[in-house]
Design an enzyme around this catalytic site. Structure first.
Site, PDB file in Angstrom:
ATOM      1  N   GLU A  71       7.998  29.126  48.299  1.00  0.00           N
ATOM      2  CA  GLU A  71       8.901  30.137  48.869  1.00  0.00           C
ATOM      3  C   GLU A  71       8.189  31.038  49.870  1.00  0.00           C
ATOM      4  O   GLU A  71       8.768  31.414  50.898  1.00  0.00           O
ATOM      5  CB  GLU A  71       9.527  30.968  47.749  1.00  0.00           C
ATOM      6  CG  GLU A  71      10.611  30.251  46.976  1.00  0.00           C
ATOM      7  CD  GLU A  71      10.075  29.163  46.058  1.00  0.00           C
ATOM      8  OE1 GLU A  71      10.820  28.192  45.780  1.00  0.00           O
ATOM      9  OE2 GLU A  71       8.901  29.284  45.618  1.00  0.00           O
ATOM     10  N   HIS A 140      17.245  31.518  36.663  1.00  0.00           N
ATOM     11  CA  HIS A 140      18.227  30.968  37.593  1.00  0.00           C
ATOM     12  C   HIS A 140      19.474  31.843  37.717  1.00  0.00           C
ATOM     13  O   HIS A 140      20.496  31.378  38.209  1.00  0.00           O
ATOM     14  CB  HIS A 140      18.670  29.566  37.151  1.00  0.00           C
ATOM     15  CG  HIS A 140      17.578  28.554  37.137  1.00  0.00           C
ATOM     16  ND1 HIS A 140      16.690  28.437  36.094  1.00  0.00           N
ATOM     17  CD2 HIS A 140      17.224  27.615  38.050  1.00  0.00           C
ATOM     18  CE1 HIS A 140      15.840  27.458  36.353  1.00  0.00           C
ATOM     19  NE2 HIS A 140      16.143  26.938  37.536  1.00  0.00           N
TER      20      HIS A 140
END
Length: 348
Positions: A71, A140
């Site tokens: 990321e 998540h």
């Protein structure tokens, strides 16, 4: 408020939010050769939620491509692309994974225009699914919007309907500043009333699923009235817009339900006008309570509308606890807690 109208886009279709996002990306890739879509699995696979399905096949591997699982690398490369003159649209697969890229977003993207006296910009749009709804647990399902709303130089956008998702995403991609574009995955395929045991209403039957063909923008920083009423003002965004609307409809409450759409820049004029009219304000968001964006909203409303308030500003939020997995639906602000807050504020 007047509803935005599409320019040169007379034909309309019914789309869910995923389809509307895919449509917006396709239009911008076709319209602007500088637009690049990148991220984990966004190319051949089409994204974990299929938001980029078919785009690599149509536009090629140099315009839509997969990245390593990094990321910080994804966002760092996007900053460089933006400074070079491209308009990258990196996808972070889940908002929970965005934290390794915070330094690039905060120290580089958000400050580039100011640090370079306008010589360089970072016209990048970081897309990411956020919030709960899939029993994803602590890795998540987070809602970190308040972190980015705190950072000067970043814009934070959260759509609640397919119509808004397309128009806001196009505006974000065309914007010359870095935009965090959070997509509430719980309503990717349809709005939800807040009850786990009730079926999702398909977008195909919803009034806000009508999405014009072609290019249109919804300006960043413009809220919308979902419903109008004189009893109280309810501020929400993302999934919570639909939960709040459902509760008001069930209880017969006539409220100004305002979908903020954009947290930064915020349409404070619409908020202020509504609260001065109703005298009461309820704020609903999924993220944890302490230092959540609702705290900022509460401060703004109190500062601007103090002498018009007939009751304290109330908040219904997620709990201050690590995100539960099996108890996900209890963590959400649902019909019971929202209904109790409405009853309380209307009784004061």
């Amino acid at each position: 408020m007047q509803k935005e109208t599409a320019v040169d886009a007379p034909a309309e279709r019914r789309l869910n939010m995923i389809e509307a996002i895919n449509d917006a990306l396709g239009i911008m890739l076709d319209r602007d050769p500088d637009v690049i879509v990148m991220g984990e699995d966004v190319g051949y696979f089409g994204g974990v939620f299929r938001a980029t399905a078919g785009l690599q096949e149509k536009f090629g591997k140099t315009r839509v491509f997969d990245t390593p699982i990094s990321e910080c690398g994804i966002i760092g490369v996007a900053v460089g692309m933006g400074a070079y003159g491209l308009r990258p649209v990196p996808e972070i697969q889940f908002a929970d994974y965005i934290y390794p890229g915070l330094d690039q977003l905060i120290s580089e993207a958000a400050r580039l225009r100011y640090r370079s006296a306008g010589e360089f910009i970072a016209p990048m749009t970081v897309r990411s699914p956020f919030g709960g709804g899939i029993f994803g647990g602590q890795t998540h399902s987070q809602s970190p919007e308040a972190i980015f709303a705190h950072v000067s130089g970043l814009k934070t956008v959260i759509p609640a309907t397919p119509y808004d998702a397309k128009g806001l995403l196009i505006s974000a991609i065309e914007d010359n500043d870095p935009v965090i574009f959070f997509e509430p995955k719980r309503i990717y395929n349809g709005p939800f009333s807040g009850y786990y045991d009730k079926p999702v209403e398909p977008w195909k039957k919803h009034k806000d699923s009508i999405v014009p063909e072609g290019h249109y923008r919804i300006p960043l920083g413009k809220a919308r009235y979902v419903t109008e009423g004189d009893q109280l003002t309810i501020l929400a965004y993302g999934t919570m817009v639909h939960v709040v609307e459902s509760v008001c409809r069930t209880k017969g409450v006539e409220a100004d339900v305002i979908d903020l759409r954009t947290l930064v820049p915020i349409d404070i004029e619409t908020v202020e006008n509504s609260v001065k009219k109703t005298g009461k304000c309820l704020i609903v968001h999924e993220a944890t309570r302490t230092a959540g964006f609702g705290a900022e909203l509460s401060a703004l409303v109190t500062e601007r509308c103090f002498y018009h308030l007939e009751a304290p500003v109330e908040r219904v939020t997620g709990f201050d606890t690590p995100y539960p997995h099996s108890l996900e639906w209890a963590f959400f602000p649902g019909p019971v807690r929202i209904g109790e807050a409405i009853d309380k504020i209307l009784s004061e």
